[in-house]
Design a protein around this motif. Structure first.
Motif, mmCIF file in Angstrom:
data_model
loop_
_atom_site.group_PDB
_atom_site.id
_atom_site.type_symbol
_atom_site.label_atom_id
_atom_site.label_comp_id
_atom_site.label_asym_id
_atom_site.label_seq_id
_atom_site.Cartn_x
_atom_site.Cartn_y
_atom_site.Cartn_z
ATOM 1 N N LYS A 32 0.850 -1.204 0.000
ATOM 2 C CA LYS A 32 0.000 0.000 0.000
ATOM 3 C C LYS A 32 0.875 1.240 0.000
ATOM 4 O O LYS A 32 1.795 1.343 0.813
ATOM 5 N N GLY A 35 -4.357 5.542 -0.730
ATOM 6 C CA GLY A 35 -5.744 5.121 -0.590
ATOM 7 C C GLY A 35 -6.170 4.002 -1.530
ATOM 8 O O GLY A 35 -7.074 3.223 -1.202
ATOM 9 N N TRP A 274 -10.280 0.291 11.066
ATOM 10 C CA TRP A 274 -10.306 1.640 11.627
ATOM 11 C C TRP A 274 -11.439 1.719 12.644
ATOM 12 O O TRP A 274 -12.507 2.251 12.355
ATOM 13 N N ARG A 322 0.660 11.656 1.894
ATOM 14 C CA ARG A 322 1.760 11.715 0.940
ATOM 15 C C ARG A 322 2.134 13.195 0.847
ATOM 16 O O ARG A 322 1.239 14.051 0.758
ATOM 17 N N LYS A 327 -1.792 17.654 -2.030
ATOM 18 C CA LYS A 327 -2.370 17.674 -0.688
ATOM 19 C C LYS A 327 -2.448 19.070 -0.051
ATOM 20 O O LYS A 327 -2.747 19.191 1.131
ATOM 21 N N THR A 376 8.351 9.509 7.479
ATOM 22 C CA THR A 376 8.416 8.058 7.318
ATOM 23 C C THR A 376 7.033 7.551 6.950
ATOM 24 O O THR A 376 6.054 8.301 6.999
ATOM 25 N N ALA A 382 0.422 6.329 12.257
ATOM 26 C CA ALA A 382 -0.788 6.897 11.652
ATOM 27 C C ALA A 382 -1.980 6.683 12.583
ATOM 28 O O ALA A 382 -2.715 7.636 12.895
ATOM 29 N N GLY A 402 -10.273 10.946 -0.835
ATOM 30 C CA GLY A 402 -9.627 11.220 0.442
ATOM 31 C C GLY A 402 -10.171 10.239 1.460
ATOM 32 O O GLY A 402 -11.393 10.105 1.639
HETATM 33 P P1 ADP Z 1 -3.944 9.199 -1.318
HETATM 34 O O1 ADP Z 1 -4.420 7.892 -1.824
HETATM 35 O O2 ADP Z 1 -4.121 10.316 -2.283
HETATM 36 O O3 ADP Z 1 -2.564 9.145 -0.763
HETATM 37 P P2 ADP Z 1 -6.031 8.889 0.743
HETATM 38 O O4 ADP Z 1 -6.510 9.862 1.752
HETATM 39 O O5 ADP Z 1 -7.041 8.282 -0.138
HETATM 40 O O6 ADP Z 1 -4.878 9.631 -0.073
HETATM 41 O O7 ADP Z 1 -5.331 7.654 1.449
HETATM 42 C C1 ADP Z 1 -4.131 7.736 2.137
HETATM 43 C C2 ADP Z 1 -3.945 6.465 2.940
HETATM 44 O O8 ADP Z 1 -2.552 6.270 3.166
HETATM 45 C C3 ADP Z 1 -4.593 6.503 4.300
HETATM 46 O O9 ADP Z 1 -4.911 5.185 4.715
HETATM 47 C C4 ADP Z 1 -3.467 7.068 5.183
HETATM 48 O O10 ADP Z 1 -3.629 6.727 6.547
HETATM 49 C C5 ADP Z 1 -2.285 6.375 4.570
HETATM 50 N N1 ADP Z 1 -1.005 7.070 4.710
HETATM 51 C C6 ADP Z 1 -0.556 8.143 4.014
HETATM 52 N N2 ADP Z 1 0.686 8.482 4.377
HETATM 53 C C7 ADP Z 1 1.033 7.609 5.350
HETATM 54 C C8 ADP Z 1 2.212 7.428 6.145
HETATM 55 N N3 ADP Z 1 3.272 8.219 5.996
HETATM 56 N N4 ADP Z 1 2.234 6.419 7.044
HETATM 57 C C9 ADP Z 1 1.150 5.605 7.190
HETATM 58 N N5 ADP Z 1 0.021 5.721 6.473
HETATM 59 C C10 ADP Z 1 -0.041 6.706 5.566
#
Ligand code: ADP
Ligand code: GLC
Length: 503
Positions: A32, A35, A274, A322, A327, A376, A382, A402
């Motif tokens: 992963k 999202g 969650w 990210r 963002k 990181t 998270a 999101g």
């Molecule tokens: P995108 O897919 O555009 O990055 P989303 O909000 O749809 O944005 O999903 C982001 C997912 O990635 C969420 O589950 C979020 O908790 C996770 N995430 C993003 N950055 C990190 C990180 N640095 N560490 C852990 N989880 C992260």
């Protein structure tokens, strides 16, 4: 893995269950980066609960942790031709099942042994040509013919093209295809020669505007969107936005043309993973009934672990993201000094653009005890930020759906978002007169507007805690699950299959 009660509708029998194949480049818990990985995990599980049979096809990347790869079962292998010259490549199928969903991981060391999981577009294009074709070949090999092949983002967007050409007349050609846009910014654009060579797709496809951008370049996503039976994107507002030049990433007229087969279905989140009440990663799990006494324990633990000044009265703003332009981080950067009032703390978790990584590191050193920059990727941190923060920042430039604002709400952490895409569709703005809403919103992409929204949140937090707590309770009780949206997908699948039966 948590246990899932698979409650099949009474009329469901093995024969009548809809068979859905998901094809995508990432899927939690295997791999992963954002999202997409969450959706590839949670939506199949929600569809299973609606009585579907679901298989998820994804690459067997080297970066998938061994704890998952060691439990895979070998289902077979074959050689598949790819490229204009018809070079042959190995396709292995490794399978596992988690709570009723079957995962078929496509094994090929030449393509999947490097990257995290993506490398650069030049290498990723051959990789995902191979993956798209191998996914269809694997379905035929497994003799499992889906009703629907649900493809995700540009990496799987050649599936409809292969299905309607190279796989014509084979079992898999009877399926209907759905292509979901999770993020239109990434499209798989390259020279016509590069894609023609690697995909081995028929020459005539490259003569039409479906794939071509101009005489030199073509676009994989554009081709998939043209040939798929239906297009979805991950919120209703983004479905409208992408038909405008401001959000269409160069494909707005293409999408307007294909609008009759385009719809928006908002994402949910997996409410078992969650769930603040059962989350083992938290210092103190809590629910909508217990948050007043217990959420604060998570705040204290977060302040302690992040080396922030210990003070229950401070307001913590969380950011898990990210670190990219999408963002809205330039807005945060612009207002950062104004956020720092001696009572407000900021906790950041993310990786990405070095410009933002170093900006947040700089603020951490400038405001010791008030800012924590965690550059990181870490699931545990998270979870602890979602639980320990008071409010959560998502001021995106654009946001197809999101998920972070949905997770934040589930954890009673009030989102502060820009009204775009799925953020607009999922966060209702605070309305003082009606005592309604579950977040703070702003529309214009300007630093001052974000600051204004944060200040409105601060005012409520610092001066009217009763209403703040009411809002926390409301956000926790909001339905952010997949149930409603999974039913919308099922209705869509049914209507596509009925059209087929009638024609
Ligand atoms: P995108 O897919 O555009 O990055 P989303 O909000 O749809 O944005 O999903 C982001 C997912 O990635 C969420 O589950 C979020 O908790 C996770 N995430 C993003 N950055 C990190 C990180 N640095 N560490 C852990 N989880 C992260
Ligand atoms: C994309 C989008 C995000 C969406 C996710 C899952 O990465 O940027 O808004 O939530 O896909 O659909």
């Amino acid at each position: 893995m948590s246990e899932v009660a698979v409650a099949l509708p009474l009329e469901s029998s093995a024969e009548s269950r809809r068979k859905i194949a998901f094809v995508g480049s990432e899927c939690y818990p295997f791999v992963k980066t954002g999202g997409l990985g969450d959706v590839m995990y949670a939506l199949p599980r929600a569809l299973l609960r609606e009585g579907c049979e679901v298989r998820v096809i994804l690459p067997l990347y080297q970066c998938i942790p061994q704890k998952f790869t060691k439990n895979l079962t070998w289902k077979g292998s074959f050689m598949m031709d790819l490229t204009l010259e018809g070079r042959t490549f190995f396709v292995g199928i490794m399978e596992t099942e988690i709570d009723g969903v079957i995962y078929d991981l496509i094994d090929n060391k030449e393509f999947f042994d490097w990257g995290n999981p993506y490398t650069g577009l030049w290498e990723d294009i051959p990789k995902y040509c191979y993956f798209s074709k191998a996914s269809l070949a694997a379905l035929n090999y497994l003799e499992w013919t889906p009703d629907i092949i649900h493809c995700h983002d540009w990496q799987a967007s050649l599936v409809p093209l292969y299905q309607k050409t190279r796989f014509w007349g084979t079992p898999v050609a009877s399926a209907k295809t759905v292509l979901t846009i999770h993020n239109l910014r990434f499209q798989g654009i390259c020279s016509i020669d590069h894609l023609k060579y690697w995909s081995g797709l028929p020459d005539y496809l490259f003569n039409y505007p479906e794939l071509k951008i101009n005489d030199q370049e073509c676009n994989m996503f554009k081709g998939g969107l043209a040939l798929t039976d239906w297009i979805t994107t991950v919120s209703e507002t983004y479905a409208e936005e992408i038909q405008t030049p401001a959000f269409g990433e160069g494909l707005d007229s293409h999408l307007r043309y294909h609008a009759p087969k385009l719809s928006g279905i908002v994402n949910g989140i997996d409410t078992e993973i969650w769930n603040p009440d059962t989350d083992q990663l938290l210092a103190a799990p809590y629910s909508a009934e217990t948050f007043l006494e217990r959420k604060i324990l998570n705040k204290r633990a977060l302040q302690e672990s992040m080396k922030l000044e210990q003070n229950d009265g401070h307001m913590i703003l969380g950011l898990v993201s990210r670190l990219t332009d999408q963002k809205g981080l330039d807005l945060i950067d612009a207002i950062f000094p104004s956020l720092m009032d001696g009572n407000t703390q900021v906790v950041v978790l993310g990786t990405g653009d070095p410009r933002y990584e170093s900006a947040f590191q700089y603020y951490e050193s400038k405001y010791p005890g008030f800012v924590s920059a965690n550059i990181t990727y870490n699931e545990g941190i998270a979870h602890r930020i979602y639980a320990g923060a008071d409010a959560f920042l998502v001021p995106s430039l654009f946001e197809p759906c999101g998920l972070t604002q949905l997770i934040a709400m589930r954890y009673g952490t009030v989102p502060i978002v820009r009204e775009t895409g799925g953020l607009k569709d999922t966060v209702a703005p605070w309305n003082a007169e009606a005592n309604e809403g579950n977040g703070f919103t702003f529309t214009q992409y300007l630093p001052g507007r974000l600051l204004d929204a944060v200040n409105r949140a601060k005012t409520l937090f610092f001066t009217d805690r009763w209403h703040w707590d009411e809002m926390v309770r409301r956000t926790m009780l909001k339905d952010v699950s997949w149930v409603k949206s999974a039913r919308q997908y099922l209705d869509l699948y049914d209507s596509l299959c009925e059209d087929e039966a009638e024609s």
